[in-house]
Design an enzyme around this catalytic site. Structure first.
Site, PDB file in Angstrom:
ATOM      1  N   MET A   1      29.543  46.662  39.827  1.00  0.00           N
ATOM      2  CA  MET A   1      27.960  46.701  40.066  1.00  0.00           C
ATOM      3  C   MET A   1      27.439  45.646  38.983  1.00  0.00           C
ATOM      4  O   MET A   1      27.909  45.604  37.842  1.00  0.00           O
ATOM      5  CB  MET A   1      27.383  47.818  39.628  1.00  0.00           C
ATOM      6  CG  MET A   1      27.730  49.151  40.485  1.00  0.00           C
ATOM      7  SD  MET A   1      26.879  50.365  40.587  1.00  0.00           S
ATOM      8  CE  MET A   1      26.691  51.007  38.982  1.00  0.00           C
ATOM      9  N   THR A   2      26.724  44.724  39.654  1.00  0.00           N
ATOM     10  CA  THR A   2      26.091  43.317  38.829  1.00  0.00           C
ATOM     11  C   THR A   2      25.126  42.639  39.553  1.00  0.00           C
ATOM     12  O   THR A   2      24.841  42.968  40.782  1.00  0.00           O
ATOM     13  CB  THR A   2      27.452  42.449  38.308  1.00  0.00           C
ATOM     14  OG1 THR A   2      27.049  41.505  37.837  1.00  0.00           O
ATOM     15  CG2 THR A   2      28.032  41.705  39.836  1.00  0.00           C
ATOM     16  N   THR A   3      24.796  41.428  39.202  1.00  0.00           N
ATOM     17  CA  THR A   3      23.808  40.818  39.863  1.00  0.00           C
ATOM     18  C   THR A   3      24.110  39.217  39.413  1.00  0.00           C
ATOM     19  O   THR A   3      24.146  38.851  38.504  1.00  0.00           O
ATOM     20  CB  THR A   3      22.276  40.945  39.450  1.00  0.00           C
ATOM     21  OG1 THR A   3      21.939  42.180  39.905  1.00  0.00           O
ATOM     22  CG2 THR A   3      21.588  40.012  40.408  1.00  0.00           C
TER      23      THR A   3
ATOM     24  N   LYS B   1      29.964  36.319  33.423  1.00  0.00           N
ATOM     25  CA  LYS B   1      30.261  36.242  34.417  1.00  0.00           C
ATOM     26  C   LYS B   1      30.263  35.064  35.208  1.00  0.00           C
ATOM     27  O   LYS B   1      30.303  34.896  36.383  1.00  0.00           O
ATOM     28  CB  LYS B   1      29.210  37.172  35.474  1.00  0.00           C
ATOM     29  CG  LYS B   1      29.518  38.718  34.806  1.00  0.00           C
ATOM     30  CD  LYS B   1      28.398  39.722  35.307  1.00  0.00           C
ATOM     31  CE  LYS B   1      28.367  40.914  34.413  1.00  0.00           C
ATOM     32  NZ  LYS B   1      27.308  42.029  35.152  1.00  0.00           N
TER      33      LYS B   1
END
Length: 200
Positions: free
Chosen positions: A1-3, A34
């Site tokens: 889960m990330t953006t 990231k």
């Protein structure tokens, strides 16, 4: 889960991500990086399985170095995207759990942005968001993106997009990393408020 978010404009490419690293709903790290620098002219965002992404992006980094040594010029970004697409496609049925934005500036295509998914699908985009926070980030991108926007405006939009995801997505948070890639090279924006750009 990330953006993760990518925006391409005439002057270059902006990549932005949150810093929260999760394993399910467990927050494993609060200062995760990231954005992976492949070469001075190209970078990628990381969304999905960290080990899978590190393996793939390490390969791309090595391939970019080999190409530069052999041909005395940076590898075309489309060639890198084709490599990773083939690896992902031919790894079936044992898929890599990855979703990445690859962007940069090269002499063949100028400023380009590609999205690559775990099945090897490649799409060229002007703006894109990936990860669990992508619906929120994509909403901000849809409203704010203009084809004639400046690089500085693109940085502001990328930050606003990731902030929208952080406000609404439990898998995103802990701050924002932003990278700008132009024909001059790879630069990290260290603080959104000051807009200080430092060459890496």
């Amino acid at each position: 889960m990330t953006t993760t978010v990518g925006i391409a404009v005439k002057e270059g490419v902006v990549l932005a991500t949150d810093k929260r690293v999760t394993a399910g709903y467990y927050i494993a790290h609060k200062q995760g990086e990231k954005i992976w620098k492949i070469d001075d002219h190209v970078a990628a965002t990381m969304s999905g399985g960290v080990a899978d992404l590190q393996s793939l992006l390490s390969f791309l980094t090595l391939r970019a170095r080999e190409y530069k040594i052999e041909y005395k010029r940076p590898i075309p970004i489309r060639a890198l995207v084709n490599y990773v697409s083939l690896i992902l496609f031919y790894s079936r049925p044992y898929i890599y759990l990855v979703h990445s934005i690859i962007g940069g500036v090269d002499r063949e295509e100028g400023a380009v942005l590609y999205m690559v998914d775990w099945l090897g699908t490649v799409t060229r985009e002007r703006y894109i968001a990936t990860g669990s926070g992508s619906p929120y980030a994509k909403g901000a991108l849809e409203v704010g993106y203009r084809e004639d926007m400046s690089l500085e405006d693109a940085v502001d939009l990328a930050i606003r997009s990731v902030k929208a995801a952080i406000r609404n997505d439990p898998g995103s948070g802990e701050g924002i990393d932003v990278v700008v890639i132009t024909k001059e090279g790879f630069r990290r924006v260290f603080t959104a408020q000051q807009k200080i750009i430092i060459t890496e």
